[in-house]
Scaffold this motif. Sequence first.
Motif, PDB file in Angstrom:
ATOM      1  N   GLU A 142       0.826  -1.187   0.159  1.00 13.40           N
ATOM      2  CA  GLU A 142      -0.052  -0.128  -0.069  1.00 13.40           C
ATOM      3  C   GLU A 142       0.935   1.323  -0.322  1.00 13.40           C
ATOM      4  O   GLU A 142       0.782   2.165  -0.413  1.00 13.40           O
ATOM      5  N   LEU A 143       1.764   1.402   0.873  1.00  8.37           N
ATOM      6  CA  LEU A 143       3.031   2.660   0.766  1.00  8.37           C
ATOM      7  C   LEU A 143       3.632   2.888  -0.860  1.00  8.37           C
ATOM      8  O   LEU A 143       3.162   4.266  -1.251  1.00  8.37           O
ATOM      9  N   ASP A 144       4.021   1.178  -1.585  1.00 14.03           N
ATOM     10  CA  ASP A 144       4.477   1.702  -2.287  1.00 14.03           C
ATOM     11  C   ASP A 144       3.497   2.397  -3.330  1.00 14.03           C
ATOM     12  O   ASP A 144       3.478   3.509  -4.587  1.00 14.03           O
ATOM     13  N   ALA A 145       1.697   1.987  -2.886  1.00 12.08           N
ATOM     14  CA  ALA A 145       1.321   2.283  -4.386  1.00 12.08           C
ATOM     15  C   ALA A 145       0.893   3.642  -4.419  1.00 12.08           C
ATOM     16  O   ALA A 145       0.717   4.611  -4.956  1.00 12.08           O
ATOM     17  N   ILE A 146       0.392   4.624  -3.119  1.00 12.18           N
ATOM     18  CA  ILE A 146       0.692   5.210  -2.614  1.00 12.18           C
ATOM     19  C   ILE A 146       1.634   6.141  -2.833  1.00 12.18           C
ATOM     20  O   ILE A 146       1.266   7.783  -3.361  1.00 12.18           O
ATOM     21  N   ALA A 147       2.649   5.653  -2.428  1.00 12.91           N
ATOM     22  CA  ALA A 147       4.194   6.945  -3.195  1.00 12.91           C
ATOM     23  C   ALA A 147       3.570   6.988  -4.443  1.00 12.91           C
ATOM     24  O   ALA A 147       4.376   8.444  -5.732  1.00 12.91           O
ATOM     25  N   ALA A 148       3.009   5.761  -5.725  1.00 14.74           N
ATOM     26  CA  ALA A 148       3.016   5.858  -7.728  1.00 14.74           C
ATOM     27  C   ALA A 148       2.547   7.209  -7.666  1.00 14.74           C
ATOM     28  O   ALA A 148       3.031   8.032  -8.228  1.00 14.74           O
ATOM     29  N   VAL A 149       1.881   6.635  -6.356  1.00 16.10           N
ATOM     30  CA  VAL A 149       0.109   7.572  -7.014  1.00 16.10           C
ATOM     31  C   VAL A 149       0.446   9.644  -6.232  1.00 16.10           C
ATOM     32  O   VAL A 149       0.354   9.831  -7.574  1.00 16.10           O
ATOM     33  N   VAL A 150       1.589   9.132  -5.299  1.00 12.97           N
ATOM     34  CA  VAL A 150       1.768  11.022  -5.308  1.00 12.97           C
ATOM     35  C   VAL A 150       2.678  11.682  -5.794  1.00 12.97           C
ATOM     36  O   VAL A 150       2.624  12.267  -6.631  1.00 12.97           O
ATOM     37  N   ILE A 151       3.753  10.701  -6.284  1.00 12.05           N
ATOM     38  CA  ILE A 151       5.169  11.473  -6.740  1.00 12.05           C
ATOM     39  C   ILE A 151       4.005  11.672  -8.479  1.00 12.05           C
ATOM     40  O   ILE A 151       4.461  12.276  -9.020  1.00 12.05           O
ATOM     41  N   GLY A 152       3.630  10.567  -9.517  1.00  5.12           N
ATOM     42  CA  GLY A 152       2.447  11.220  -9.689  1.00  5.12           C
ATOM     43  C   GLY A 152       2.184  12.479 -10.353  1.00  5.12           C
ATOM     44  O   GLY A 152       1.209  12.863 -11.783  1.00  5.12           O
ATOM     45  N   GLY A 153       1.435  12.763  -8.960  1.00  3.27           N
ATOM     46  CA  GLY A 153       0.632  14.071  -9.152  1.00  3.27           C
ATOM     47  C   GLY A 153      -0.034  14.291  -8.133  1.00  3.27           C
ATOM     48  O   GLY A 153      -0.729  15.599  -8.616  1.00  3.27           O
ATOM     49  N   ALA A 154      -1.208  13.352  -8.303  1.00  3.66           N
ATOM     50  CA  ALA A 154      -2.154  13.438  -7.918  1.00  3.66           C
ATOM     51  C   ALA A 154      -2.460  13.861  -6.523  1.00  3.66           C
ATOM     52  O   ALA A 154      -1.196  14.324  -5.206  1.00  3.66           O
ATOM     53  N   SER A 155      -3.252  14.982  -6.061  1.00  2.76           N
ATOM     54  CA  SER A 155      -3.331  14.778  -4.811  1.00  2.76           C
ATOM     55  C   SER A 155      -4.213  14.042  -3.946  1.00  2.76           C
ATOM     56  O   SER A 155      -4.818  13.487  -4.253  1.00  2.76           O
ATOM     57  N   LEU A 156      -4.146  14.122  -2.745  1.00  6.67           N
ATOM     58  CA  LEU A 156      -4.623  12.744  -1.096  1.00  6.67           C
ATOM     59  C   LEU A 156      -5.908  14.269  -1.023  1.00  6.67           C
ATOM     60  O   LEU A 156      -6.849  13.588  -0.393  1.00  6.67           O
TER      61      LEU A 156
END
Length: 322
Positions: free
Chosen positions: A250-264
């Motif tokens: 889950e941490l890797d997936a969240i990190a990838a999405v955040v690095i990709g520019g998505a807003s939490l």
Amino acid sequence: MSDASVNRPAGIRRLARSLEVRMLGLALLIAVGLSLLSPYFLTQNNIFNILDQSVVIGIVAVGMTFVILTGGIDLSVGSVAGLTGIILGLALRDLPIPVAILAAVASGAFIGLVSGVLVAFFGLAPFVVTLGMMAIGRSLAYIFSGQTAISGIPDALSGIVYTTVLSIPANVIFLLLLYLAAWSYLTYTKGGRTIYAVGSNREAARAAGLNVLAYSILPYVISGALAAVAITFSIAQILSADPLAGNQMELDAIAAVVIGGASLAGGRGSIIGTLIGVLIMVMIRNGLNLLGVSPFWQGSAIGSIIILALLAERLFNWRSTH
């Protein structure tokens, strides 16, 4: 001066402000840097290795993107992957491979459905709900497996990974097709626009007559199902199902999405940005391995990059609005 020549600089500026273009530039910069540090980075074998390593986390990151776009979070994907992997391993003892995979994916989707209903219908906090599901999933994985890895997986399952089409592994082709499907859905369908609307302003979306409840639940169903798909590819590689599988996924997936520019906070992000985020994470890990960096330091490197990506995006947005 023609209108086209006047509009060209404005178009270039808009392109430069594009989230995907900025992330792609960062990915290329990292690739160039790592290729200078290691002569093995840009070899054909290593490029295919990077693509192969991107498959599992890349699949999970698609579902996480859907969830984060609605302003939610799914901390349970790692344990859901572990649990559905055990379900797959047990099902393969008595069922044909396609049926066993379907049972695992349906189990993941059901867990996601439960989480989605608790979040969207009952109004519980996504963090708390999925944290609870994370604990339940990991516990059930241990119980169902008897606290041991399940071996004896049919060799035929490895075909979904090691079969090649035009020298491209089947799992990489699946990943690219999945991203194409997810991008098309979010870009061109009413459901995709509704997911963005729910994340941007839930009450405005409801006032506009959009089905906020259904499209708040759907991302969790997708996330759970894709966690099961991802672990299926992982099991196909090693022909073993481990109750510990998916740990920290889950941490890797969240990190990838955040690095990709998505807003939490929801409402902003793209599936293309997520794919670039996945590649950035995998390239960094791969490069650090080639450079002989201790695995204990790699977590610090990934964590620092996540924080820097968030800081850079915040500073860029601040400059754009001032």
